[in-house]
Scaffold this motif. Structure first.
Motif, PDB file in Angstrom:
ATOM      1  N   VAL A  42       0.840  -1.199   0.000  1.00 24.34           N
ATOM      2  CA  VAL A  42       0.000   0.000   0.000  1.00 24.34           C
ATOM      3  C   VAL A  42       0.874   1.248   0.000  1.00 24.34           C
ATOM      4  O   VAL A  42       0.647   2.175  -0.782  1.00 24.34           O
ATOM      5  CB  VAL A  42      -0.967  -0.009   1.204  1.00 24.34           C
ATOM      6  CG1 VAL A  42      -1.658   1.339   1.363  1.00 24.34           C
ATOM      7  CG2 VAL A  42      -1.989  -1.131   1.052  1.00 24.34           C
ATOM      8  N   ALA A  43       1.890   1.274   0.852  1.00 23.76           N
ATOM      9  CA  ALA A  43       2.732   2.461   0.982  1.00 23.76           C
ATOM     10  C   ALA A  43       3.468   2.783  -0.319  1.00 23.76           C
ATOM     11  O   ALA A  43       3.657   3.954  -0.648  1.00 23.76           O
ATOM     12  CB  ALA A  43       3.723   2.286   2.132  1.00 23.76           C
ATOM     13  N   VAL A  44       3.852   1.738  -1.076  1.00 22.71           N
ATOM     14  CA  VAL A  44       4.564   1.985  -2.342  1.00 22.71           C
ATOM     15  C   VAL A  44       3.620   1.987  -3.538  1.00 22.71           C
ATOM     16  O   VAL A  44       4.042   2.114  -4.675  1.00 22.71           O
ATOM     17  CB  VAL A  44       5.739   0.997  -2.567  1.00 22.71           C
ATOM     18  CG1 VAL A  44       6.756   1.104  -1.449  1.00 22.71           C
ATOM     19  CG2 VAL A  44       5.256  -0.420  -2.757  1.00 22.71           C
ATOM     20  N   ARG A  45       2.330   1.795  -3.267  1.00 24.11           N
ATOM     21  CA  ARG A  45       1.266   1.890  -4.272  1.00 24.11           C
ATOM     22  C   ARG A  45       1.418   0.856  -5.389  1.00 24.11           C
ATOM     23  O   ARG A  45       1.352   1.180  -6.572  1.00 24.11           O
ATOM     24  CB  ARG A  45       1.203   3.302  -4.838  1.00 24.11           C
ATOM     25  CG  ARG A  45       0.854   4.337  -3.792  1.00 24.11           C
ATOM     26  CD  ARG A  45       1.156   5.744  -4.274  1.00 24.11           C
ATOM     27  NE  ARG A  45       0.834   6.743  -3.292  1.00 24.11           N
ATOM     28  CZ  ARG A  45       1.681   7.156  -2.348  1.00 24.11           C
ATOM     29  NH1 ARG A  45       2.885   6.651  -2.264  1.00 24.11           N
ATOM     30  NH2 ARG A  45       1.319   8.076  -1.485  1.00 24.11           N
ATOM     31  N   ALA A  92       9.413  15.989   2.343  1.00 19.71           N
ATOM     32  CA  ALA A  92       9.088  17.395   2.111  1.00 19.71           C
ATOM     33  C   ALA A  92      10.011  18.292   2.922  1.00 19.71           C
ATOM     34  O   ALA A  92      10.499  19.323   2.429  1.00 19.71           O
ATOM     35  CB  ALA A  92       7.623  17.657   2.459  1.00 19.71           C
ATOM     36  N   ALA A  93      10.272  17.906   4.171  1.00 19.51           N
ATOM     37  CA  ALA A  93      11.193  18.680   5.007  1.00 19.51           C
ATOM     38  C   ALA A  93      12.589  18.691   4.393  1.00 19.51           C
ATOM     39  O   ALA A  93      13.275  19.724   4.387  1.00 19.51           O
ATOM     40  CB  ALA A  93      11.231  18.107   6.424  1.00 19.51           C
ATOM     41  N   GLN A  94      13.028  17.543   3.860  1.00 18.60           N
ATOM     42  CA  GLN A  94      14.338  17.488   3.205  1.00 18.60           C
ATOM     43  C   GLN A  94      14.368  18.371   1.959  1.00 18.60           C
ATOM     44  O   GLN A  94      15.366  19.034   1.686  1.00 18.60           O
ATOM     45  CB  GLN A  94      14.694  16.047   2.823  1.00 18.60           C
ATOM     46  CG  GLN A  94      15.062  15.201   4.014  1.00 18.60           C
ATOM     47  CD  GLN A  94      15.449  13.787   3.596  1.00 18.60           C
ATOM     48  OE1 GLN A  94      15.123  13.324   2.506  1.00 18.60           O
ATOM     49  NE2 GLN A  94      16.130  13.091   4.472  1.00 18.60           N
ATOM     50  N   GLY A 115       2.682   5.854   4.832  1.00 18.28           N
ATOM     51  CA  GLY A 115       2.711   6.457   3.506  1.00 18.28           C
ATOM     52  C   GLY A 115       2.713   7.977   3.584  1.00 18.28           C
ATOM     53  O   GLY A 115       3.332   8.659   2.787  1.00 18.28           O
ATOM     54  N   ALA A 116       2.031   8.497   4.586  1.00 22.66           N
ATOM     55  CA  ALA A 116       1.973   9.946   4.745  1.00 22.66           C
ATOM     56  C   ALA A 116       3.184  10.471   5.501  1.00 22.66           C
ATOM     57  O   ALA A 116       3.747  11.496   5.143  1.00 22.66           O
ATOM     58  CB  ALA A 116       0.696  10.342   5.469  1.00 22.66           C
ATOM     59  N   GLY A 117       3.599   9.753   6.549  1.00 24.33           N
ATOM     60  CA  GLY A 117       4.731  10.191   7.364  1.00 24.33           C
ATOM     61  C   GLY A 117       6.007  10.384   6.556  1.00 24.33           C
ATOM     62  O   GLY A 117       6.647  11.439   6.643  1.00 24.33           O
ATOM     63  N   PRO A 118       6.407   9.411   5.734  1.00 21.22           N
ATOM     64  CA  PRO A 118       7.594   9.618   4.921  1.00 21.22           C
ATOM     65  C   PRO A 118       7.473  10.807   3.970  1.00 21.22           C
ATOM     66  O   PRO A 118       8.460  11.492   3.695  1.00 21.22           O
ATOM     67  CB  PRO A 118       7.732   8.301   4.154  1.00 21.22           C
ATOM     68  CG  PRO A 118       7.176   7.290   5.114  1.00 21.22           C
ATOM     69  CD  PRO A 118       5.984   8.000   5.710  1.00 21.22           C
ATOM     70  N   SER A 119       6.281  11.075   3.493  1.00 23.14           N
ATOM     71  CA  SER A 119       6.105  12.246   2.629  1.00 23.14           C
ATOM     72  C   SER A 119       6.431  13.525   3.390  1.00 23.14           C
ATOM     73  O   SER A 119       7.036  14.450   2.842  1.00 23.14           O
ATOM     74  CB  SER A 119       4.673  12.294   2.091  1.00 23.14           C
ATOM     75  OG  SER A 119       4.431  11.182   1.269  1.00 23.14           O
TER      76      SER A 119
END
Length: 115
Positions: A57-60, A101-103, A93-97
């Protein structure tokens, strides 16, 4: 039904067989890696399938979702266990985004300062 998941598995199996014929060494190595990942005794088979489902799911990866949902069911996973697994997949899936984004913003700030 939006997606016929059993048909997806059957159709993908044909494609994987074709790939196995076209790239036998790579597919043999992939099969060996799969067996190794499913081996071991620290985690049971159901837990491993639930982890694989969450990652799917996380990698779709739609075919991965089909295969690992089927694997989780065969390993005895309940609908509730699958639902909790999917909740973790949504979270991750949302947390890594957020982290990427911060990076990206950090990269902008560093690169823009160097102009």
């Amino acid at each position: 039904m939006i997606q016929d998941w059993q048909a997806l598995i059957e159709n993908r199996n044909v494609g994987v067989r074709t790939l196995r014929q076209g790239a036998p060494d790579v597919m043999k190595a992939f099969s060996e890696m799969s067996r190794a990942a499913h081996g071991g005794t620290a985690l049971d088979g159901k837990t491993k399938e639930l982890i694989a489902l969450a990652i799917s799911v996380a990698v779709r990866c739609q075919p991965c979702i089909a295969y690992h949902t089927e694997g989780a069911i065969k390993a005895g996973a309940t609908r509730e266990e699958i639902a909790e697994t999917l909740a973790m997949a949504v979270y991750m899936g949302a947390g890594p985004s957020v982290m990427y984004a911060a990076q990206a913003l950090e990269a902008h700030d560093q690169l823009a300062a160097g102009e």
